[in-house]
Motif scaffolding. Structure first.
Motif, PDB file in Angstrom:
ATOM      1  N   UNK A 182      81.264  31.460  34.415  1.00 17.24           N
ATOM      2  CA  UNK A 182      80.951  30.026  34.287  1.00 17.24           C
ATOM      3  C   UNK A 182      80.294  29.478  35.542  1.00 17.24           C
ATOM      4  N   UNK A 183      80.357  30.238  36.640  1.00 17.24           N
ATOM      5  CA  UNK A 183      79.722  29.785  37.890  1.00 17.24           C
ATOM      6  C   UNK A 183      78.357  30.462  38.108  1.00 17.24           C
ATOM      7  N   UNK A 184      77.983  31.366  37.202  1.00 19.10           N
ATOM      8  CA  UNK A 184      76.766  32.159  37.415  1.00 19.10           C
ATOM      9  C   UNK A 184      75.612  31.546  36.620  1.00 19.10           C
ATOM     10  N   UNK A 185      74.544  31.151  37.332  1.00 20.36           N
ATOM     11  CA  UNK A 185      73.438  30.456  36.654  1.00 20.36           C
ATOM     12  C   UNK A 185      72.424  31.425  36.087  1.00 20.36           C
ATOM     13  N   UNK A 186      72.908  32.338  35.285  1.00 16.27           N
ATOM     14  CA  UNK A 186      72.054  33.278  34.560  1.00 16.27           C
ATOM     15  C   UNK A 186      72.777  33.581  33.261  1.00 16.27           C
ATOM     16  N   UNK A 187      72.048  34.177  32.328  1.00 15.17           N
ATOM     17  CA  UNK A 187      72.689  34.453  31.039  1.00 15.17           C
ATOM     18  C   UNK A 187      73.542  35.718  31.107  1.00 15.17           C
ATOM     19  N   UNK A 188      74.713  35.651  30.512  1.00 17.58           N
ATOM     20  CA  UNK A 188      75.591  36.832  30.440  1.00 17.58           C
ATOM     21  C   UNK A 188      76.062  37.025  29.019  1.00 17.58           C
ATOM     22  N   UNK A 189      76.457  38.254  28.738  1.00 21.54           N
ATOM     23  CA  UNK A 189      76.999  38.537  27.414  1.00 21.54           C
ATOM     24  C   UNK A 189      78.229  39.439  27.567  1.00 21.54           C
ATOM     25  N   UNK A 190      79.343  38.992  27.012  1.00 24.23           N
ATOM     26  CA  UNK A 190      80.570  39.802  27.031  1.00 24.23           C
ATOM     27  C   UNK A 190      80.836  40.271  25.617  1.00 24.23           C
ATOM     28  N   UNK A 191      81.170  41.549  25.473  1.00 25.05           N
ATOM     29  CA  UNK A 191      81.477  42.067  24.143  1.00 25.05           C
ATOM     30  C   UNK A 191      82.900  42.591  24.082  1.00 25.05           C
ATOM     31  N   UNK A 192      83.427  42.622  22.853  1.00 26.02           N
ATOM     32  CA  UNK A 192      84.805  43.070  22.611  1.00 26.02           C
ATOM     33  C   UNK A 192      85.815  42.200  23.369  1.00 26.02           C
ATOM     34  N   UNK A 193      85.606  40.896  23.281  1.00 28.07           N
ATOM     35  CA  UNK A 193      86.491  39.955  23.989  1.00 28.07           C
ATOM     36  C   UNK A 193      87.728  39.616  23.142  1.00 28.07           C
ATOM     37  N   UNK A 194      88.744  39.102  23.829  1.00 31.42           N
ATOM     38  CA  UNK A 194      89.925  38.551  23.150  1.00 31.42           C
ATOM     39  C   UNK A 194      89.555  37.161  22.639  1.00 31.42           C
ATOM     40  N   UNK A 195      90.009  36.824  21.429  1.00 26.37           N
ATOM     41  CA  UNK A 195      89.697  35.497  20.863  1.00 26.37           C
ATOM     42  C   UNK A 195      90.987  34.753  20.505  1.00 26.37           C
ATOM     43  N   UNK A 196      92.036  35.008  21.294  1.00 25.76           N
ATOM     44  CA  UNK A 196      93.290  34.285  21.108  1.00 25.76           C
ATOM     45  C   UNK A 196      93.013  32.779  21.242  1.00 25.76           C
ATOM     46  N   UNK A 197      93.763  31.930  20.540  1.00 30.12           N
ATOM     47  CA  UNK A 197      93.552  30.478  20.666  1.00 30.12           C
ATOM     48  C   UNK A 197      93.596  30.014  22.119  1.00 30.12           C
TER      49      UNK A 197
END
Ligand code: EPU
Length: 430
Positions: A182-197
């Motif tokens: 959230x502090x990095x001013x470039x595009x990132x992509x994370x895969x296989x993340x946790x989606x807990x509420x």
């Protein structure tokens, strides 16, 4: 008569056999409050976190933020945090030892200062709990990661976007990555993340702070900002506390209305409780009425990442299934050693066979009060639940595990008619 014993921490004395009745309010989620509190490290502006439960882990998070230089003020269920004067980037051993979730300071400190030094959390009673995925993520994002003398030192020069796939689904690993990116001013992509509420609640906070985040299935697209803003946010309800109170209602053949619940977050638990025979009515407006059905049927449960059945409800369900009519099977797929409560429940007369990651629970007619040990947070909760239906008195030692994650559980249960007494530490019982 009980043997004379010395206790090193508070204990509960539970008198079984009362049917719980009445209305009780569910608190804000512990596992959402902690990452959200750490998110305040990302901004120099004041942030207000509402619906924060009063419990030991939250106190520990506040203590850590203060040690780092933040101003933290608590007023009722609200915590106001200002991290403007934070200068330190070190999270010391003594705090990590008290609370593993302190590892969530790594992402924000690295994002804010370009470096972080965080004590390495050890294993705990539910498993080895490595943080290799957190470190692998930071290394992929261009940070230098060194582990020495029980500390992880991470340092990054130019912050850049990254494409990273987690080898396994990790809740705090995903949160640490999102906090940093959230502090990095470039595009990132994370895969296989946790989606807990709880992860999604953090995402909503990071968006309020100015980060762009899109979640598509198990993928997150992040475009951060170097000028994140302060926020006001009310934490989601604690789905595990709600589930624990629901099991209490069913076990005691009670009639309980829970307020402040988000049933959408609890589908897997509600489905299993209904399958066991519980009567659950969604009254709307965050209110859910829970009663026992004509019988409690046995279940097959496999714990899984969200939206699967939560590992944090496994111990409580085991207490319920201990008195179900038949044989249940529980498979614990998340943590390798999360059946400690089974051995304590057996002291109370439960018939359980543990084989590796499976537990076979043969329902009995009655549990009997006994002296039992809490081994971890959710294990303690399962023992309290078992104590509520056991014949006679149950003494549960080392209740500090429970205090880490439940806001005054005994008061809430007592308000519904339970009889739970807190015995102060180093009490001598005869
Ligand atoms: N894992 C790895 N490597 C990693 C990270 C995790 O091998 O780098 C393994 C773990 O050892 C475990 C599995 O992956 O076998 C899942 O662990 P995860 O990282 O998801 O757990 P966590 O983030 O440490 C959070 C909750 C736990 C909850 C788990 C699973 C917080 C503060 N803690 O822990 O909550 O059980 O996710 O849902 O959010 C509790 O509240 O009682 C509690 C233990």
């Amino acid at each position: 008569m009980m043997n004379t014993t010395l206790y090193s921490s508070d204990a509960f004395l539970v008198e079984g056999g009362v049917r719980l009745r009445g209305t009780v309010r569910v608190s804000g989620a512990k596992n959402a409050s902690l990452p959200i509190m750490f998110a305040t490290l990302l901004t120099k502006e004041e942030s207000v976190v509402e619906n924060v439960p009063q419990l030991l882990d939250v106190e520990n998070a506040s203590r850590l933020l203060s040690m780092l230089g933040a101003q933290v003020e608590r007023c009722g269920d609200k915590v106001v945090i200002n991290s403007e004067r934070v200068k330190s980037f070190e999270t010391p051993k003594e705090i990590v030892r008290r609370m593993r979730a302190s590892v969530l300071s790594m992402g924000p400190l690295l994002g804010r200062f370009g470096r972080a030094r965080v004590a390495l959390p050890g294993g705990c009673s539910i498993g080895a709990r490595p943080i290799d995925q957190h470190l692998k993520f930071f290394a992929s994002a261009g940070a230098e990661v060194r582990v020495r003398d029980g500390y992880v030192n991470v340092e990054v020069g130019r912050k850049r976007g990254v494409r990273f796939r987690f080898d396994l689904i990790t809740v705090t690993g995903t949160e640490n990555a999102l906090l940093y990116l959230s502090t990095v001013e470039e595009e990132s992509c994370l895969e296989n993340i946790a989606i807990e509420p709880e992860v999604i609640d953090l995402v909503n906070v990071l968006k309020k702070m100015g980060a762009h985040i899109e979640i598509e299935g198990r993928k997150a697209l992040v475009y951060g900002s170097s000028e994140l803003k302060g926020f006001v946010h009310s934490v989601i309800p604690d789905r595990i506390e709600a589930g624990t109170l629901m099991v209490a209602a069913v076990l005691t053949d009670g009639d309980v209305i829970l307020e402040g619940v988000e049933p959408k977050h609890m589908k897997a638990v509600l489905e299993k409780l209904s399958e066991a025979g519980a009567r659950i009515d969604n009254l709307g407006g965050g209110r859910v009425r829970v009663r026992k059905g004509s019988r409690t049927s046995p279940l097959e449960i496999t714990t899984r990442e969200y939206p699967g059945f939560p590992t944090d409800m496994q111990a409580q369900m085991m207490a319920l299934l201990s008195v179900a009519e038949g044989r249940s099977v529980i498979y614990e797929s998340i943590f390798e050693n999360r059946f400690q409560h089974a051995y304590e429940l057996m002291k109370m007369g439960a018939k359980i066979e543990v084989r590796g990651r499976s537990a076979f629970v043969y329902g009995v007619d009655k549990l009997k009060g006994a002296e039992v040990n809490s081994t971890d947070l959710r294990a303690s909760a399962s023992l309290v639940l078992a104590g509520l239906v056991a014949e006679g008195t149950t003494i549960i030692k080392d209740i500090y595990h429970l205090d880490r994650g439940y806001e005054r559980l005994e008061k809430k249960l007592n308000s519904l008619g339970a009889s739970i007494e807190r015995l102060p530490s180093v009490a001598q019982l005869t």
